[in-house]
Write an enzyme that holds these catalytic residues in place. Sequence first.
Site, mmCIF file in Angstrom:
data_model
loop_
_atom_site.group_PDB
_atom_site.id
_atom_site.type_symbol
_atom_site.label_atom_id
_atom_site.label_comp_id
_atom_site.label_asym_id
_atom_site.label_seq_id
_atom_site.Cartn_x
_atom_site.Cartn_y
_atom_site.Cartn_z
ATOM 1 N N HIS A 1 0.833 -1.202 0.000
ATOM 2 C CA HIS A 1 0.000 0.000 0.000
ATOM 3 C C HIS A 1 0.872 1.259 0.000
ATOM 4 C CE1 HIS A 1 -3.437 2.592 1.140
ATOM 5 N NE2 HIS A 1 -2.537 3.211 1.910
ATOM 6 N N GLU A 2 1.910 1.280 0.834
ATOM 7 C CA GLU A 2 2.781 2.449 0.900
ATOM 8 C C GLU A 2 3.555 2.649 -0.401
ATOM 9 O OE1 GLU A 2 2.371 4.584 3.109
ATOM 10 O OE2 GLU A 2 1.096 3.302 4.336
ATOM 11 N N HIS B 1 1.526 4.492 -2.789
ATOM 12 C CA HIS B 1 1.610 5.950 -2.629
ATOM 13 C C HIS B 1 2.842 6.509 -3.333
ATOM 14 C CE1 HIS B 1 -1.817 6.717 -0.171
ATOM 15 N NE2 HIS B 1 -1.403 5.979 0.845
#
Length: 244
Positions: free
Chosen positions: A106-107, A110
Amino acid sequence: MVFLRASRYNMDMIYFILAIVIMFLSLFAQAHVQSVFQRYAQNPTARGIYGGQLAQELLMQNGLTLPIQPVAGELTDHFDPKNQVVGLSEAVYGSNSVSAYAVAAHEIGHVMQYQEDHPLMRIRSAILPAANLGSRIGPLLVMGGILISAFVSAAGNAGYYVALAGVALYAAVLLFQLVTLPVEFDASRRGLEMLTAGAYLTDEELPGAKKMLRAAALTYVLAALGSFVTVMRLLSFARSARRR
């Protein structure tokens, strides 16, 4: 006039009750995230590499090189675009669990958004200073406007306009939360796609990663709902400062 006051009182009560309900739902959502994280933190992946290694591999596959650093705390994972650093909590950085893979991916999602100059990422960054200011100053201005209206008879509707300015400032918080929703959903989508494409998770492990990210997404939805109710409550308070 009595009817208007009664109606306003009823609306204030409705907003108050909604705020309490959303607060408890938010607490539940936070506890749910922790519970889901802990549940799948007990499930080691067949791939076996640690979350920090996974994040580095995903970066390299996308032609990116950024430092991956462990940070203290639990679920403190983040991407810092200013310093170009990915911070992973110790429970993610040094773990090979399904939860760790979901959060790490998920990071990196980003990071990809930032590198692609995702428009909503830019908008969110632009709104952030106003949202920070609005969260601190907005409610104070609303209360200040009410006090001006109540105790300074010569001020006319000045107190009302001060209160409205406070509502407008706090509305930046709501706007920030609304923009955050698609940004977070997109990061999760990217993360799951990377995990699937790289065969980092088996068919049995993938549902756990999806549950982890869905649980986290719920907290953002409730945060946006909470901000909306707060804006409506502040607007109701501001209207009480208007002289008729």
